[in-house]
Design an enzyme around this catalytic site. Sequence first.
Site: not given
Length: 423
Positions: A258, A273, A347, A350, A387
Site C-alpha cells: 500500500r 501503517r 483496526e 475488516s 500490525r
Amino acid sequence: MIDIKLIRKDPQRFIKGAADKNFNVDIQRLLAIDGELRTHKNQLQKIATQKNKIGKSIPNLADDKKKAALARLGELKSEEGGLNDAIGALEPEFDSIMGQVPQPAADEVPLGQDDTENVELSKWGEIRQFDFEPKDHIQLGVDLGIIDVERGVKLAGTRNYFLKGDGALLHWAVLRFAMDHMLGKGYVPMSVPLLMRDEAMRGTGYFPGAEEQTYQMERDGLNLVGTAEVPLTAYHSGEMIAKERLPFKCVSLSTCFRREAGAAGKDTYGLYRIHQFDKVEQVIIAENDEQASKEFHKEILGNSESVMQAMGLPYRLVNVCTGDLGRGQVQKYDIEAWMPSRDSYGETHSASRFYEFQARRMNLRYKDGNQNRFCHTLNNTVIASPRVLIPLLELNQNADGTINIPQVLQPYIGGRDRIVKSS
RNA sequence: GGAGAGGUGACCGAGUGGCUUAAGGUAACGGUUUGCUAAACCGUCGUAUGGGUAAUGCCCGUACCGGGGGUUCGAAUCCCCCCCUCUCCGCCA
C-alpha cells in the site's frame, strides 16, 4: 456496479445511498444520459429493422426497384451515423458515472461521517493494567533486537522495516496459526499472484478510486495488490460457476502493498501503517441470497474473532458507519484490538459483504435453474501482521522487557514460551 | 526477446460473404421404456436489451462468434489496429 434498472426504478435510494457514504455522484445526470441513450438506441433499432428488411429483399428486386432501395438504404445509413455519433459522445460519461455509483448501505448500518461515528457492538477480553511503566512495541522490539525500523527506512524509505530473529518468527507464527485455523474450517488454501491487471482491480471495486493507493507497474500494466481479496475474489471472474460449487470458500496468505498516499503524517510511528505487510485473507463466493450473505458475514467474522480469542488479545467489534464504508460494501464490521501505546483500540480486521456489487463488475455468475445470476462476495481479514504484533508484544510484555508468547503460538516458535534478548 | 498457431454458446467443437434465428456432441431439464450404484430413445435448452402485455411467462424487434474500426445492400466468414492464449526457440529462480 449497480443494475441500471434498479437506479431507474428508485433513483432516490441511490442518491441517498451515495450521500450517506459521502460519495459525490450525479445520479440525475446519469439518468438524463440514460434517457437520451435509450431514445437514440430505440431509433437506431427501428432503422436497423428497416435496413434488414430492405437488405433481405434486394437479391429479388428488379433493377429500377433495386436502385430505389439502395438509395433508401443510403438515407438510413446516414441517419444511423448521426445517431451513432450521439451515442458515442454520451457513452463514456455514462460508463464513468455507472462505475462510480456506490452500493447503498444496509439498513442496519449506522449513519455517520467517518470512523469516529462507528458504533461499538461488543467487547471481548480484559484490558491489562500494568504495575510497571510499559514500553511500546518499537521500544520492546529494538531492546530485544527483533524490530529494525531504521534500516528498513535506510533501504526502502519511510514506513518500511525489518523483523529479525524472534520478531520474524513471531510474525510467521501468527500467520501460520491463522492459516491452520482456517484450514480446519474447510477453506481452500490458495497461493495467488500479487500483480493484477487493471481488470481485476476494477472488478473488485478498487479502481476507479484507489489508484493513488496502489503501486502501479505502468510498464507492464500491472498493479501490486493491497490485499489478496483481489486475486481471490476475481479468481472465477468472467465465469459461469456450477451452482453445486457454491459457496466457494478460500483463504490465502499473501504480502500486501500500500502506498499510503494521502496518509502523510498519519500514524507515522511504529508498525501500524506501513507499505508492506503480510495477511491471511478469507473470501466467500456465494449464491445471490441476501439472507445467506448475512449468515456468511457472521461466519467470516466469527472465524477472525476466534483467532483473536485464541491469542488472548482483547478487542472490540465495530459496526462501521455509512461514511466510513467503501463504494461497494453493503456492510462492514471491524475488529479493533486494544493497543496500549495508542491508548485505544486500533483496526486489525475488516469484514465486508458486497452482495453482487463486485460480481456484477467482474461478470461472476452461476446458473440458477435456467437463469444466470450474479454471485455474492464477502471477505475478511483472518490476521494481518505485523500490525497485530503491536498488541501482541505490548500486552504480553514483562517488567524485565521479555515477552510471553501465547500458548497457541508456541508450537510455531520452537515450543518456547517467551522472547528474551538474544546476544 | 524471436517465430508460428489460435480466440465461436455452461463445456467441446464445425463453420471462408446471404440457406447461421451458429451444425454436431457433452452437460442440464422434462418425458417414455427397460430395470438399477444406470442405459437407451423422444423432446426442451445461448446472452443482453427495446417495445407490447398483469406478468422473471408469451409475442414482435435489435445487438452479440476476444475488443475496436473498415469494406459491402448484406460479415463469425474479407481488410486494418489492439488485447489475450497456446506451441517452439532463447534466457532464467
